[in-house]
Enzyme design. Structure first.
Site, PDB file in Angstrom:
ATOM      1  N   SER A 277      44.361  31.179  43.635  1.00  0.00           N
ATOM      2  CA  SER A 277      45.539  30.403  44.077  1.00  0.00           C
ATOM      3  C   SER A 277      45.519  28.985  43.524  1.00  0.00           C
ATOM      4  CB  SER A 277      45.644  30.393  45.601  1.00  0.00           C
ATOM      5  OG  SER A 277      44.425  29.990  46.184  1.00  0.00           O
ATOM      6  N   HIS A 307      41.797  38.385  46.870  1.00  0.00           N
ATOM      7  CA  HIS A 307      41.787  36.948  47.209  1.00  0.00           C
ATOM      8  C   HIS A 307      42.238  36.794  48.668  1.00  0.00           C
ATOM      9  CE1 HIS A 307      41.859  32.707  46.693  1.00  0.00           C
ATOM     10  NE2 HIS A 307      43.051  32.538  46.148  1.00  0.00           N
ATOM     11  N   HIS A 353      31.660  37.466  46.530  1.00  0.00           N
ATOM     12  CA  HIS A 353      32.388  36.275  46.083  1.00  0.00           C
ATOM     13  C   HIS A 353      32.192  36.081  44.580  1.00  0.00           C
ATOM     14  CE1 HIS A 353      33.874  32.120  45.927  1.00  0.00           C
ATOM     15  NE2 HIS A 353      34.532  32.478  47.027  1.00  0.00           N
ATOM     16  N   ARG A 362      32.020  28.633  55.428  1.00  0.00           N
ATOM     17  CA  ARG A 362      33.255  28.777  56.206  1.00  0.00           C
ATOM     18  C   ARG A 362      33.121  29.951  57.181  1.00  0.00           C
ATOM     19  NH1 ARG A 362      37.300  29.194  51.183  1.00  0.00           N
ATOM     20  NH2 ARG A 362      35.684  30.726  50.681  1.00  0.00           N
ATOM     21  N   ASP A 408      36.817  35.268  54.816  1.00  0.00           N
ATOM     22  CA  ASP A 408      37.761  36.234  55.390  1.00  0.00           C
ATOM     23  C   ASP A 408      37.103  37.231  56.339  1.00  0.00           C
ATOM     24  OD1 ASP A 408      39.933  35.188  53.916  1.00  0.00           O
ATOM     25  OD2 ASP A 408      39.167  36.194  52.146  1.00  0.00           O
TER      26      ASP A 408
HETATM   27  N1  NMX Z   1      32.505  45.847  48.254  1.00  0.00           N
HETATM   28  C1  NMX Z   1      32.320  46.774  47.272  1.00  0.00           C
HETATM   29  N2  NMX Z   1      32.084  46.457  45.984  1.00  0.00           N
HETATM   30  C2  NMX Z   1      31.988  45.161  45.692  1.00  0.00           C
HETATM   31  C3  NMX Z   1      32.133  44.150  46.656  1.00  0.00           C
HETATM   32  C4  NMX Z   1      32.417  44.541  47.995  1.00  0.00           C
HETATM   33  N3  NMX Z   1      32.630  43.654  48.969  1.00  0.00           N
HETATM   34  N4  NMX Z   1      31.999  42.946  46.053  1.00  0.00           N
HETATM   35  C5  NMX Z   1      31.783  43.196  44.744  1.00  0.00           C
HETATM   36  N5  NMX Z   1      31.775  44.536  44.525  1.00  0.00           N
HETATM   37  C6  NMX Z   1      31.675  45.230  43.251  1.00  0.00           C
HETATM   38  C7  NMX Z   1      32.828  44.832  42.347  1.00  0.00           C
HETATM   39  O1  NMX Z   1      34.004  45.536  42.689  1.00  0.00           O
HETATM   40  C8  NMX Z   1      32.259  45.137  40.983  1.00  0.00           C
HETATM   41  O2  NMX Z   1      32.328  46.535  40.805  1.00  0.00           O
HETATM   42  P1  NMX Z   1      32.727  47.189  39.367  1.00  0.00           P
HETATM   43  O3  NMX Z   1      31.712  46.655  38.407  1.00  0.00           O
HETATM   44  O4  NMX Z   1      32.633  48.647  39.615  1.00  0.00           O
HETATM   45  O5  NMX Z   1      34.102  46.696  39.059  1.00  0.00           O
HETATM   46  C9  NMX Z   1      30.795  44.757  41.141  1.00  0.00           C
HETATM   47  O6  NMX Z   1      30.509  44.806  42.551  1.00  0.00           O
HETATM   48  C10 NMX Z   1      30.470  43.377  40.615  1.00  0.00           C
HETATM   49  O7  NMX Z   1      31.325  42.436  41.225  1.00  0.00           O
HETATM   50  P2  NMX Z   1      30.825  40.924  41.489  1.00  0.00           P
HETATM   51  O8  NMX Z   1      30.523  40.330  40.167  1.00  0.00           O
HETATM   52  O9  NMX Z   1      29.767  40.911  42.530  1.00  0.00           O
HETATM   53  O10 NMX Z   1      32.122  40.267  42.149  1.00  0.00           O
HETATM   54  P3  NMX Z   1      33.410  39.666  41.434  1.00  0.00           P
HETATM   55  O11 NMX Z   1      33.129  38.237  41.121  1.00  0.00           O
HETATM   56  O12 NMX Z   1      33.885  40.530  40.336  1.00  0.00           O
HETATM   57  O13 NMX Z   1      34.471  39.789  42.618  1.00  0.00           O
HETATM   58  C11 NMX Z   1      35.261  39.639  44.841  1.00  0.00           C
HETATM   59  C12 NMX Z   1      34.441  38.956  43.751  1.00  0.00           C
HETATM   60  C13 NMX Z   1      35.442  38.658  45.989  1.00  0.00           C
HETATM   61  C14 NMX Z   1      36.635  39.995  44.278  1.00  0.00           C
HETATM   62  C15 NMX Z   1      34.517  40.909  45.327  1.00  0.00           C
HETATM   63  O14 NMX Z   1      33.281  40.543  45.889  1.00  0.00           O
HETATM   64  C16 NMX Z   1      35.326  41.719  46.313  1.00  0.00           C
HETATM   65  O15 NMX Z   1      36.151  42.542  45.892  1.00  0.00           O
HETATM   66  N6  NMX Z   1      35.109  41.502  47.658  1.00  0.00           N
HETATM   67  C17 NMX Z   1      35.918  42.154  48.665  1.00  0.00           C
HETATM   68  C18 NMX Z   1      37.283  41.481  48.771  1.00  0.00           C
HETATM   69  C19 NMX Z   1      37.173  40.117  49.405  1.00  0.00           C
HETATM   70  O16 NMX Z   1      36.536  39.905  50.416  1.00  0.00           O
HETATM   71  N7  NMX Z   1      37.859  39.134  48.806  1.00  0.00           N
HETATM   72  C20 NMX Z   1      37.964  37.787  49.396  1.00  0.00           C
HETATM   73  C21 NMX Z   1      37.281  36.686  48.582  1.00  0.00           C
HETATM   74  C22 NMX Z   1      37.435  35.353  49.255  1.00  0.00           C
HETATM   75  N8  NMX Z   1      38.848  34.890  49.223  1.00  0.00           N
HETATM   76  O17 NMX Z   1      39.399  34.572  50.227  1.00  0.00           O
HETATM   77  O18 NMX Z   1      39.426  34.841  48.129  1.00  0.00           O
HETATM   78  C1  MLT Z   2      38.875  30.789  48.028  1.00  0.00           C
HETATM   79  O1  MLT Z   2      38.798  30.148  49.077  1.00  0.00           O
HETATM   80  O2  MLT Z   2      39.713  30.493  47.157  1.00  0.00           O
HETATM   81  C2  MLT Z   2      38.025  32.008  47.852  1.00  0.00           C
HETATM   82  O3  MLT Z   2      36.792  31.872  48.473  1.00  0.00           O
HETATM   83  C3  MLT Z   2      37.944  32.527  46.460  1.00  0.00           C
HETATM   84  C4  MLT Z   2      37.251  31.687  45.427  1.00  0.00           C
HETATM   85  O4  MLT Z   2      36.750  30.611  45.666  1.00  0.00           O
HETATM   86  O5  MLT Z   2      37.204  32.200  44.283  1.00  0.00           O
END
Ligand code: NMX
Ligand code: MLT
Length: 472
Positions: A277, A307, A353, A362, A408
């Site tokens: 964002s 996100h 993350h 947080r 979250d």
């Molecule tokens: N559950 C299952 N798989 C996960 C998770 C999770 N919570 N977190 C990461 N992975 C997987 C990810 O999908 C990826 O798989 P693949 O290689 O098959 O595509 C692998 O682990 C490596 O990912 P990372 O490098 O650890 O994480 P990345 O930086 O790509 O993504 C998020 C970060 C936040 C998108 C990821 O951790 C996620 O999808 N979390 C769940 C959704 C979430 O809680 N998002 C909110 C973030 C905070 N916000 O408010 O923005």
């Molecule tokens: C945020 O607050 O924007 C989330 O934790 C995601 C991020 O920092 O990438």
């Protein structure tokens, strides 16, 4: 009654900053303000020339210093680890979490003015801190609260625009539509059409940003009441602060819920510049799009499930656990449910993350809020069990870089406890808060004259050829 925070922590912080180079710059100009200068605009006007000089010096003296190497993995991996943005208002450390102008969340909780003794920080205080780098006095925060209330009149066409959407439209769609409708009042657009000099861009940007921040809780609560409360709107209470008013307009007058809203809006506001964002807002604004256009774009990024929409996903997921396994689900059953989620090709929402590598502070401060205000809430107990159950499972997967909970993972059960049970609405709350960080930085983007953002992209063929050449 007026409440002031202790200033001794600030002196401790300043001496710590002398030893920590990473902190030095952020805390360098951090100070408690004198109560005479209560006008935020004139404060900024004073600060801008100094910061413009600082940027000029940085560019001319160190412009060619290398910050690291770019690898193919970084290009293919969503630019992880690639430093490429200037973002003044906050800095994220992977281990420690966010610092707002050098202050951690617990430090903000101690230093920023509150509505009551030992209460949660007022988001207006955080806005002041992000904009000026200075901890405001209660008097300054009260003046800013008043200014925001005075700017909080939403034109009628905004409600009509939202009403044109089906009531079943996602709350984020209705909210972003409302923000786009607010855009017609943009002072920046008007000034640009009249040929404003670029050195003055920050002034109408400031006007738009403050009006936008002031009006967002009205638009957001309108969306909530329209969808869930038969359109019965609650007017603003002119005796209340920003967070308290927001809770009240949504329909919650419980003092603890108002405290929660102050904490919620404070902690979701800013997370340095690379999150979807903030980055989107910054990118769009770099084309000189006004704050309304830029923030509406940011909201559309926030609405994605990886996100900001993750807060919705978390509560829905927790409710699905309860539906299938009951409220008092054992840790063994929880483990099975987590594996079931992963095996069906889904992520566990609220964990992981892009930058953080430890539990999100947080999350921790929301957990502390729960321990203080709702220790016996069954869903809080479930969230606490998930804290123990999920990380080892994600580690077992072998690919997840951060198995710990993010912001979250906790917010939904707190809101749910006070009666805000409609999970689909949660990302709107995140959006109201995120405007504070995005707009504060946007004002500085204009003050510092930051350029159009335009990174280079390449094709797979280009990368293959480059790597072949590099190998010979
Ligand atoms: N559950 C299952 N798989 C996960 C998770 C999770 N919570 N977190 C990461 N992975 C997987 C990810 O999908 C990826 O798989 P693949 O290689 O098959 O595509 C692998 O682990 C490596 O990912 P990372 O490098 O650890 O994480 P990345 O930086 O790509 O993504 C998020 C970060 C936040 C998108 C990821 O951790 C996620 O999808 N979390 C769940 C959704 C979430 O809680 N998002 C909110 C973030 C905070 N916000 O408010 O923005
Ligand atoms: C945020 O607050 O924007 C989330 O934790 C995601 C991020 O920092 O990438």
């Amino acid at each position: 009654m007026v409440f002031y925070r202790s200033v001794s922590l600030l002196s401790k912080l300043r001496s710590r900053a002398v030893q920590q180079p990473g902190l030095r710059n952020s805390v360098r100009w951090l100070q408690v303000q004198t109560s005479s200068d209560i006008d935020l605009h004139s404060q900024l006007k004073e600060l801008i020339p100094e910061q413009q000089e600082r940027l000029k010096k940085l560019k001319s003296e160190h412009g060619k210093v290398q910050l690291g190497n770019i690898t193919v993995d970084m290009v293919l991996g969503g630019m992880r680890g690639m430093t490429g943005l200037l973002w003044e208002t906050s800095l994220l450390d992977p281990e420690e979490g966010i610092r707002f102008r050098g202050l951690s969340i617990p430090e903000c909780q101690k230093l920023l003015p509150a509505a009551k003794p030992d209460g949660e920080p007022l988001p207006e205080g955080l806005l002041w801190l992000l904009l000026t780098g200075k901890v405001p006095t209660k008097e300054q925060v009260d003046a800013l609260s008043k200014e925001l209330r005075n700017r909080a009149t939403v034109p009628d066409h905004v409600y009509k625009t939202i009403d044109a959407l089906p009531v079943t439209a996602h709350p984020m769609t209705q909210f972003a539509t409302g923000v786009m409708a607010l855009q017609v009042q943009s002072e920046f657009q008007k000034a640009y059409e009249k040929g404003i000099h670029k050195s003055k861009y920050w002034e109408p940007t400031y006007e738009d940003s403050l009006s936008l921040i002031a009006q967002l809780p009205i638009v957001a609560s309108y969306v909530y009441r329209r969808i869930y409360k038969n359109g019965q709107v609650i007017p603003m209470d002119h005796s209340l602060d920003y967070g308290g008013n927001f809770a009240q307009m949504l329909g919650f007058d419980n003092p603890s819920m108002q405290e929660l809203m102050r904490l919620y809006v404070t902690i979701h506001s800013d997370h340095e510049g690379g999150n979807v964002s903030a980055h989107t807002g910054h990118l769009v604004a770099s084309a000189l799009s006004d704050p309304y256009l830029s923030f509406a774009a940011a909201l559309n990024g926030l609405a994605g499930p990886l996100h900001g929409l993750a807060n919705q996903e978390v509560l829905l997921w927790i409710k699905s656990v309860v539906e299938e396994c009951g409220e008092n689900v054992s840790k063994e059953h929880l483990k099975d449910y987590v594996w079931k989620t992963l095996n069906s090709g889904k992520v566990v929402p609220g964990f992981g993350h892009g930058v953080l590598r430890k539990t999100d502070p947080r999350y921790t401060c929301q957990r502390e809020f729960a321990l203080k205000h709702l220790p016996d809430d069954p869903l809080f107990k479930l969230v606490s069990n998930l804290y123990q159950v999920v990380p080892p499972i994600l580690l077992e997967l072998g690919k997840v870089k951060n198995p710990w909970p993010n912001v979250d993972a906790h917010s939904g059960v707190l809101l749910n406890h006070y009666g805000l049970t409609e999970a689909r609405y949660y990302t709107v709350l995140f959006g109201v808060s995120r405007a504070i960080g995005i707009c504060a930085q946007l004002i500085w983007d204009r003050a510092l004259g930051l350029p159009l953002e335009r990174p280079k992209s390449v094709t797979m063929e280009w990368l293959e050829n480059y790597c072949k050449k590099a190998a010979t």
